[in-house]
Design a protein around this motif. Structure first.
Motif, PDB file in Angstrom:
ATOM      1  N   THR A   4      51.447  26.778  25.511  1.00 14.98           N
ATOM      2  CA  THR A   4      50.009  26.639  25.284  1.00 14.98           C
ATOM      3  C   THR A   4      49.612  25.183  25.494  1.00 14.98           C
ATOM      4  N   VAL A   5      48.517  24.966  26.183  1.00 10.73           N
ATOM      5  CA  VAL A   5      48.079  23.593  26.465  1.00 10.73           C
ATOM      6  C   VAL A   5      46.722  23.367  25.800  1.00 10.73           C
ATOM      7  N   THR A   6      46.638  22.334  24.966  1.00 10.23           N
ATOM      8  CA  THR A   6      45.406  22.052  24.222  1.00 10.23           C
ATOM      9  C   THR A   6      45.017  20.591  24.446  1.00 10.23           C
ATOM     10  N   PRO A   7      43.792  20.296  24.811  1.00 13.01           N
ATOM     11  CA  PRO A   7      43.420  18.887  24.952  1.00 13.01           C
ATOM     12  C   PRO A   7      43.476  18.186  23.589  1.00 13.01           C
ATOM     13  N   VAL A   8      43.925  16.948  23.569  1.00 16.18           N
ATOM     14  CA  VAL A   8      43.987  16.197  22.312  1.00 16.18           C
ATOM     15  C   VAL A   8      42.619  15.550  22.094  1.00 16.18           C
ATOM     16  N   THR A   9      42.027  15.832  20.952  1.00 18.73           N
ATOM     17  CA  THR A   9      40.691  15.302  20.643  1.00 18.73           C
ATOM     18  C   THR A   9      40.700  14.719  19.230  1.00 18.73           C
ATOM     19  N   MET A  10      39.509  14.402  18.726  1.00 21.10           N
ATOM     20  CA  MET A  10      39.437  13.879  17.362  1.00 21.10           C
ATOM     21  C   MET A  10      39.593  14.991  16.320  1.00 21.10           C
ATOM     22  N   ALA A  11      39.543  16.242  16.777  1.00 15.03           N
ATOM     23  CA  ALA A  11      39.855  17.350  15.861  1.00 15.03           C
ATOM     24  C   ALA A  11      41.376  17.492  15.847  1.00 15.03           C
ATOM     25  N   ARG A  12      41.957  17.480  14.673  1.00 15.15           N
ATOM     26  CA  ARG A  12      43.416  17.470  14.594  1.00 15.15           C
ATOM     27  C   ARG A  12      44.032  18.781  15.077  1.00 15.15           C
ATOM     28  N   SER A  13      45.099  18.689  15.873  1.00 13.00           N
ATOM     29  CA  SER A  13      45.867  19.887  16.255  1.00 13.00           C
ATOM     30  C   SER A  13      47.201  19.847  15.522  1.00 13.00           C
ATOM     31  N   CYS A  14      47.562  20.964  14.905  1.00 18.91           N
ATOM     32  CA  CYS A  14      48.826  21.026  14.154  1.00 18.91           C
ATOM     33  C   CYS A  14      49.671  22.184  14.652  1.00 18.91           C
ATOM     34  N   LEU A  15      50.956  22.033  14.571  1.00 15.64           N
ATOM     35  CA  LEU A  15      51.859  23.154  14.808  1.00 15.64           C
ATOM     36  C   LEU A  15      52.866  23.098  13.680  1.00 15.64           C
ATOM     37  N   GLU A  16      53.033  24.197  13.003  1.00 18.25           N
ATOM     38  CA  GLU A  16      53.840  24.158  11.794  1.00 18.25           C
ATOM     39  C   GLU A  16      54.646  25.433  11.642  1.00 18.25           C
ATOM     40  N   SER A  17      55.861  25.283  11.168  1.00 18.44           N
ATOM     41  CA  SER A  17      56.620  26.470  10.796  1.00 18.44           C
ATOM     42  C   SER A  17      56.779  26.433   9.285  1.00 18.44           C
ATOM     43  N   THR A  18      56.557  27.557   8.641  1.00 16.92           N
ATOM     44  CA  THR A  18      56.639  27.588   7.172  1.00 16.92           C
ATOM     45  C   THR A  18      57.623  28.658   6.699  1.00 16.92           C
ATOM     46  N   THR A  19      58.449  29.159   7.616  1.00 13.61           N
ATOM     47  CA  THR A  19      59.311  30.293   7.261  1.00 13.61           C
ATOM     48  C   THR A  19      60.666  29.871   6.702  1.00 13.61           C
ATOM     49  N   GLY A  20      60.957  28.567   6.733  1.00 15.26           N
ATOM     50  CA  GLY A  20      62.280  28.126   6.298  1.00 15.26           C
ATOM     51  C   GLY A  20      63.221  27.948   7.478  1.00 15.26           C
ATOM     52  N   ALA A  21      62.772  28.353   8.673  1.00 18.98           N
ATOM     53  CA  ALA A  21      63.550  28.130   9.900  1.00 18.98           C
ATOM     54  C   ALA A  21      62.623  27.434  10.893  1.00 18.98           C
ATOM     55  N   SER A  22      63.216  26.784  11.884  1.00 16.42           N
ATOM     56  CA  SER A  22      62.350  26.123  12.869  1.00 16.42           C
ATOM     57  C   SER A  22      61.455  27.173  13.521  1.00 16.42           C
ATOM     58  N   SER A  23      61.972  28.365  13.691  1.00 12.15           N
ATOM     59  CA  SER A  23      61.220  29.579  13.988  1.00 12.15           C
ATOM     60  C   SER A  23      60.785  29.765  15.436  1.00 12.15           C
ATOM     61  N   HIS A  35      58.965  22.909   9.764  1.00 10.29           N
ATOM     62  CA  HIS A  35      58.630  21.590  10.307  1.00 10.29           C
ATOM     63  C   HIS A  35      57.133  21.494  10.577  1.00 10.29           C
ATOM     64  N   TYR A  36      56.701  20.298  10.897  1.00 11.44           N
ATOM     65  CA  TYR A  36      55.269  20.028  11.038  1.00 11.44           C
ATOM     66  C   TYR A  36      55.053  19.035  12.164  1.00 11.44           C
ATOM     67  N   LEU A  37      54.003  19.257  12.901  1.00 14.99           N
ATOM     68  CA  LEU A  37      53.602  18.279  13.908  1.00 14.99           C
ATOM     69  C   LEU A  37      52.093  18.228  13.886  1.00 14.99           C
ATOM     70  N   SER A  38      51.541  17.031  14.002  1.00 10.36           N
ATOM     71  CA  SER A  38      50.087  16.968  14.178  1.00 10.36           C
ATOM     72  C   SER A  38      49.750  15.849  15.142  1.00 10.36           C
ATOM     73  N   VAL A  39      48.699  16.066  15.909  1.00  5.78           N
ATOM     74  CA  VAL A  39      48.199  15.018  16.808  1.00  5.78           C
ATOM     75  C   VAL A  39      46.687  14.940  16.627  1.00  5.78           C
ATOM     76  N   GLN A  40      46.202  13.733  16.638  1.00  6.92           N
ATOM     77  CA  GLN A  40      44.761  13.537  16.467  1.00  6.92           C
ATOM     78  C   GLN A  40      44.382  12.195  17.086  1.00  6.92           C
ATOM     79  N   LYS A  41      43.298  12.232  17.827  1.00  7.35           N
ATOM     80  CA  LYS A  41      42.848  11.019  18.501  1.00  7.35           C
ATOM     81  C   LYS A  41      41.874  10.279  17.576  1.00  7.35           C
ATOM     82  N   SER A  42      41.933   8.957  17.603  1.00  5.53           N
ATOM     83  CA  SER A  42      41.005   8.192  16.774  1.00  5.53           C
ATOM     84  C   SER A  42      39.778   7.805  17.604  1.00  5.53           C
ATOM     85  N   LEU A  43      38.786   7.261  16.923  1.00  2.00           N
ATOM     86  CA  LEU A  43      37.588   6.786  17.622  1.00  2.00           C
ATOM     87  C   LEU A  43      37.957   5.733  18.658  1.00  2.00           C
TER      88      LEU A  43
END
Ligand code: GLA
Length: 763
Positions: free
Chosen positions: A195-214, A246-254
């Motif tokens: 999946t390809v998402t443009p990086v903007t000032m709205a934060r994009s996160c990808l997270e696994s919460t199952t206890g495995a990288s998943s 695990h957790y990842l987030s990307v967010q662009k600043s002003l």
């Protein structure tokens, strides 16, 4: 190489530079990208100009002393940086502010002791920061490897009171520029959806919460310039050496700088640090390419092959396996297995993997996980007997386990119900596949697994282990990190002393495909989906971040168990050649022509194995729209050409082969591919001299015995011509069988070997 000069830190490898400096006690990020000079630091630093109105200043003497606008290597909480923080702590039940300032640095001579996996052979820099008021010491580790950099953070409580960690990332990285975020998410049999998402000032996160990288969220991701291509443009790759949530987030600043956070998922996370205790985060790994996606994946492939997987397996050929699962499931006897083994050996397989069903009363998935005592009804001569008999027919022996799980219907569970993870408020257990997870945070549980699995490995000539993990546990909660530490402890204790046993990790396919597992297990079962059309997508996605040498890739039956799609055996083989080749179907049902096709696949694999496992991989397309996978070593190139649906009257098609010397003469030869007569159905009437019924006895008898060649082609040309694209023979176009064409319908494919024409031949 690492240099530290007047507060400027410069990490360099042959591909890139990573530069930061100390500014007023904070670590200011300067550059991550193409190689630069240490003296460029000042020129690369952002110029804050007149400062930023509306900001909180950490030093009121100047308007530019504003953490919110500074590209940072780390940030605290509550000191004016309102972007997402890599750390959140509390003390006495209340969130506390943190403010880490530089206190020193050192080049670390030896890899510090760690319970977590780490990249091998790196040069390490430790940068120390201190928060005096909070009584905390933070060490940021930076590692330099030939094709990547690593980062991780260690927090130490130097105060007098306990501190609670709510969130603690491995790395905070800041990059200027415009990017698209490439993530790989999915689910069972549908792993790695790109999946390809443009990086903007709205934060994009990808997270696994199952206890495995998943399989829901692979921890690896890319940040690429929007115009990057396979061969050009800026692409950054990131991954995490961790197998849990695990957790990842990307967010662009002003200001146009993107903050990237990577680490353990903060969901349900809670870890108390008593005075004097420390907590280490998993290692993050990152690489830069100015040569597009291809350049980036080459660097990651080198990283995994040379700096991550166990040293014993680096560059080693991987055995061609026959796996019993899809052919037998739980229903087998020693005689049946040996019969299959004999056929597998005759076809050229090298190792027989006995999958699920060999222990306890495991005749279905409802019982016996945890009871690894051999079922002597199925295997009267035990594992040793089976292993020795397989050895006598020329096959190594591999065995399946699922050691982290337990069936409630098992001797183990009846003896130790408290060894399983249960809801902490006593709610009813929620099962998946009739099983629970064992509590790997308990030393007794880990000792049991180490002794049981280790004992079995020593009791029979076992050369390969498939380590499965099929269901998550809802009861894991805040124990998830301790569980993963428990898993790593068990893997160290079982496999460190048995390096020559090849470990293939599996988690219902790709439910735990990550760099933490690759540290122990050089190959991973990519997906329970072996439909070659799906595998083309899954393995293409994986190839951005992981090398084909770690893809468990098996040929299975058609129509496929997960998609009901019928595909040619040649294509099933051609896709699996680009990975760790294996076969997973009932070999007793093979027609002679199919057996010969498999023999051809295996012979081709053996002749090109090092290239197919460790060559330089690239993704491309023919001008006819087919997907091309290319693997190249010093001495040979293998190109796979994979078509989708067959159009009527397909046009000309050229295959471009990259990376060859333009002046040198090369020869391309297709792998000899065989077709069943039956593939032609009633069309046979038009090509045979006698009239036969399509489903009649004569055709059925001929089908499977009579050989028809498909796509046989040889081309001799210069490297320059191969780069421009050499013409492939025509695809089927309604004109009957032609041995000089590609007689393919939907999902047809070919694999080509390209080698330099020898001087002897030229004379
Ligand atoms: C999982 C794996 C399969 C197989 C079965 C056995 O589903 O992904 O490859 O090993 O378990 O039960």
């Amino acid at each position: 190489m690492i240099s530290v000069n007047h507060g400027v830190f410069h990490l360099q490898n042959s591909k890139s530079s990573y530069l930061f400096r100390v500014k007023d006690g904070y670590l200011e990020h300067l550059h991550f990208g193409a190689r630069v000079q240490t003296g460029d630091a000042q020129a690369l630093a952002p110029l804050p100009g007149c400062g930023w109105g509306g900001s909180t200043l950490y030093d009121e003497r100047s308007n530019d002393r504003c953490l919110d606008a500074l590209p940072l290597e780390w940030s605290g909480a509550g000191r004016g940086d309102y972007r997402e923080s890599p750390i959140e702590l509390s003390a006495g039940g209340e969130a506390i502010t943190t403010d880490f300032r530089f206190s020193g640095s050192e080049i670390v001579k030896e890899q510090p002791q760690s319970a977590l996996p780490f990249s091998r052979g790196q040069t390490l820099l430790a940068v120390h920061l201190a928060d005096k008021e909070a009584g905390l010491r933070l060490t940021l580790y930076y590692g330099v490897l030939p094709t990547a950099f690593t980062r991780r953070a260690v927090l130490e409580n130097c105060g007098a009171l306990p501190v609670s960690i709510r969130k603690f990332m491995s790395a905070c990285t800041e990059l200027p520029g415009a990017f698209c975020l490439h993530t790989f998410s999915g689910g069972w049999i549908a792993e790695m959806q790109h999946t390809v998402t443009p990086v903007t000032m709205a934060r994009s996160c990808l997270e696994s919460t199952t206890g495995a990288s998943s399989n829901r969220a692979n921890p690896g991701f890319l940040l690429a310039a929007p115009d990057a291509t396979e061969t050009d443009g800026v692409v950054y790759g990131f991954n995490l050496l961790y197998s849990g949530s695990h957790y990842l987030s990307v967010q662009k600043s002003l200001q146009g700088v993107t903050r990237i956070l990577q680490g353990i998922s903060p969901a349900n996370f809670e870890w108390t640090l008593a005075p004097g205790e420390r907590f280490e985060t998993p290692e993050a790994v990152m690489a830069y390419s100015g040569a597009g996606y291809g350049g980036l994946s080459e660097q990651f492939h080198t990283y995994v092959n040379q700096s991550l997987i166990p040293p014993y397996w680096q560059n080693r050929p991987r055995p061609i396996v026959y796996n019993s699962w899809e052919g037998c499931m739980f229903d087998f006897t020693e005689t049946k297995l040996l019969r299959l083994g004999k056929t597998a050996a005759q076809l050229g397989c090298e190792l027989f993997v006995l999958d699920d069903g060999w222990f306890g009363r495991r005749n279905s998935d409802t019982s016996s996980l945890g009871d690894y005592t051999v079922n002597t009804k199925k295997l009267p001569h035990g594992l040793k007997g089976l292993g020795e008999k397989l050895g006598a027919i020329g096959l190594g022996f591999g065995l399946w386990f699922e050691p982290e799980s337990v069936s409630p219907d098992s001797e183990l569970y009846r003896a130790h119900p408290d060894w399983a993870l249960h809801d902490n408020l006593g709610r009813k257990d929620l099962l998946g596949r009739h099983q629970l997870l064992l509590d790997l945070t308990k030393p007794a549980v880990r000792d049991y697994i180490v002794q049981q699995v280790g004992g079995i490995l020593d009791s029979a000539p076992i050369r390969y282990v498939k380590w499965d993990m099929n269901r998550h546990s809802c009861a894991l909660g805040a124990k998830q990190h301790a569980f993963i530490l428990g898993l790593y402890d068990v893997l160290h204790r079982i496999f460190d002393g048995r390096p020559e046993i090849l470990l293939e990790s599996c988690s219902s396919g790709g439910n735990r495909f990550d760099c933490g597992i690759l540290y122990f297990s050089p190959q991973i079962w990519c997906s329970d989906n072996t439909d070659p059309v799906e595998r083309l997508r899954i393995q293409t996605s994986l190839s951005y971040l992981y090398p084909p040498s770690c893809f468990g890739a098996h040929v299975s039956a058609s129509p496929h168990a997960q998609t009901l799609r019928a595909t040619p055996l040649s294509t099933r083989g051609n896709v699996s050649l680009f990975g760790c080749l294996g076969y997973e179907l009932d070999l007793s049902e093979l027609l002679p022509v199919e057996a010969e096709e498999i023999r051809s696949q295996i012979a081709f694999y053996k002749a090109h194995r090092q290239t197919l496992l460790y060559g330089r991989f690239s993704r491309g397309q023919t001008d006819g729209g087919a997907l091309v996978w290319q693997m190249q070593s010093q001495t040979q190139t293998v190109s796979g050409v994979f078509h989708g649906l067959q159009p009527a009257a397909p046009g000309y098609e050229r295959l471009s082969v990259t990376g060859l010397d333009t002046e040198t003469l090369y020869r391309l030869e297709s792998r000899p591919q065989l077709l069943r007569v039956g593939a032609f159905g009633s069309l046979l009437r038009h090509v045979l001299p006698v009239k036969l019924k399509p489903n009649g006895i004569a055709i059925s008898a001929a089908d499977g015995h009579y050989k028809m060649y498909d796509g046989a082609q040889t081309v001799t040309a210069s490297g320059a011509a191969f780069a421009a694209g050499v013409a492939l023979i025509p695809r089927f176009s309604g004109t009957g069988y032609d041995p000089n064409g590609r007689m393919q319908s939907d999902f047809g494919s070919n694999v080509y070997s390209i080698k330099e024409v020898s001087t002897h031949e030229k004379l």
